[in-house]
Each structure stands twice: as C-alpha cells, then as structure tokens.
Design a protein around this motif. Structure first.
Motif, PDB file in Angstrom:
ATOM      1  N   LEU A  23       0.868  -1.170   0.000  1.00 20.29           N
ATOM      2  CA  LEU A  23       0.000   0.000   0.000  1.00 20.29           C
ATOM      3  C   LEU A  23       0.906   1.221   0.000  1.00 20.29           C
ATOM      4  O   LEU A  23       1.730   1.396   0.903  1.00 20.29           O
ATOM      5  N   VAL A  24       0.777   2.042  -1.039  1.00 23.09           N
ATOM      6  CA  VAL A  24       1.676   3.172  -1.237  1.00 23.09           C
ATOM      7  C   VAL A  24       0.896   4.474  -1.109  1.00 23.09           C
ATOM      8  O   VAL A  24      -0.093   4.684  -1.810  1.00 23.09           O
ATOM      9  N   ILE A  25       1.355   5.324  -0.195  1.00 20.73           N
ATOM     10  CA  ILE A  25       0.794   6.672  -0.056  1.00 20.73           C
ATOM     11  C   ILE A  25       1.872   7.603  -0.552  1.00 20.73           C
ATOM     12  O   ILE A  25       2.944   7.707   0.034  1.00 20.73           O
ATOM     13  N   GLY A  26       1.596   8.251  -1.664  1.00 21.07           N
ATOM     14  CA  GLY A  26       2.631   9.033  -2.318  1.00 21.07           C
ATOM     15  C   GLY A  26       2.337  10.506  -2.363  1.00 21.07           C
ATOM     16  O   GLY A  26       1.489  11.022  -1.651  1.00 21.07           O
ATOM     17  N   ASN A  27       3.026  11.130  -3.243  1.00 18.21           N
ATOM     18  CA  ASN A  27       2.897  12.565  -3.460  1.00 18.21           C
ATOM     19  C   ASN A  27       2.708  12.743  -4.961  1.00 18.21           C
ATOM     20  O   ASN A  27       3.388  13.516  -5.596  1.00 18.21           O
ATOM     21  N   PHE A  36      -2.509   3.730  -2.874  1.00 15.67           N
ATOM     22  CA  PHE A  36      -2.560   2.820  -4.009  1.00 15.67           C
ATOM     23  C   PHE A  36      -2.078   1.451  -3.556  1.00 15.67           C
ATOM     24  O   PHE A  36      -1.067   1.345  -2.865  1.00 15.67           O
ATOM     25  N   LEU A  37      -2.784   0.413  -3.978  1.00 19.49           N
ATOM     26  CA  LEU A  37      -2.400  -0.950  -3.662  1.00 19.49           C
ATOM     27  C   LEU A  37      -1.778  -1.562  -4.909  1.00 19.49           C
ATOM     28  O   LEU A  37      -2.420  -1.664  -5.952  1.00 19.49           O
ATOM     29  N   VAL A  58       3.130  -0.648   4.310  1.00 22.17           N
ATOM     30  CA  VAL A  58       2.640   0.668   3.907  1.00 22.17           C
ATOM     31  C   VAL A  58       3.862   1.544   3.668  1.00 22.17           C
ATOM     32  O   VAL A  58       4.673   1.754   4.576  1.00 22.17           O
ATOM     33  N   LEU A  59       3.980   2.026   2.443  1.00 26.76           N
ATOM     34  CA  LEU A  59       5.108   2.863   2.052  1.00 26.76           C
ATOM     35  C   LEU A  59       4.642   4.304   1.922  1.00 26.76           C
ATOM     36  O   LEU A  59       3.555   4.574   1.419  1.00 26.76           O
ATOM     37  N   LEU A  60       5.492   5.213   2.345  1.00 29.36           N
ATOM     38  CA  LEU A  60       5.160   6.628   2.322  1.00 29.36           C
ATOM     39  C   LEU A  60       6.270   7.387   1.609  1.00 29.36           C
ATOM     40  O   LEU A  60       7.454   7.106   1.812  1.00 29.36           O
TER      41      LEU A  60
END
Length: 110
Positions: A23-27, A36-37, A58-60
C-alpha cells in the motif's frame, strides 16, 4: 489503520492476486496522497516503509514523512464511481478505490 470496508476489500484483492502487495501513499500528480495498492511493487529511493496493515507494508513518500509522523491515518474503501475509476491500484479492477478517511490531524492513541 484500515476501516472494515478497507479490510474487506484488501481480503478480496488477495483472492484475485497471488503476488506480494504494498500500500503506497505518495505525493503523486493525479491523486495526491491517495493510497494505491500495488502487486510486486519496487519501492523507490524516496519511499520508506512506515508500518504494516494486515500483513501489507505501507510505504510513504519521504517528502510526506514529517506530515504523517505520530499521527493516525485511516484508510477506507468505497465504490470507484464515488472517487473516480481511472487508477492503477489493484482494487480498481474490482470497481473499488482506497482513500484516506482521516488525514493527519490528531496524534495517534497509544
């Protein structure tokens, strides 16, 4: 943290996919901080794993670390028509989308 809807959607995606999920929470340019998964995702040098939910890392985006640090973030899920259907996220194939239900604003309970 996942809402019950997000937890159920993650379980549903797992029945459709066999690879490792992230699960990626980006910019990003399109959906900003929308989660995004991805399957078989390779993290970039500007990303850090901040936690794990239901066995999914979970990646940020590193540029957002200070904004999210020490704060509770809740990931929710809803039908894609409510949030837009054009996504590369795994759940979009199921007509669903993840979203941040609560942006960083309060210190997480300990």
């Amino acid at each position: 943290m996942l809402t019950e809807a997000a937890r159920a959607l993650l379980a549903r995606v797992r029945t459709e996919r066999s690879g490792e999920l992230s699960l990626v929470i980006g910019n990003g340019c399109c959906d900003s901080t929308a989660p995004f998964l991805f399957e078989a995702y390779l993290a970039g040098p500007g990303q850090a794993q901040v936690t794990e939910v239901d066995g999914v890392p979970v990646l940020l985006d590193a540029a957002l670390l200070a904004l999210f640090e020490g704060r509770e973030v809740v990931v929710d899920a809803a039908p894609a028509d409510a949030m837009g259907e054009d996504s590369f996220s795994c759940e979009a194939e199921l007509g669903m989308r993840f979203s941040l239900a609560r942006m960083p604003g309060g210190v997480a309970a300990t």
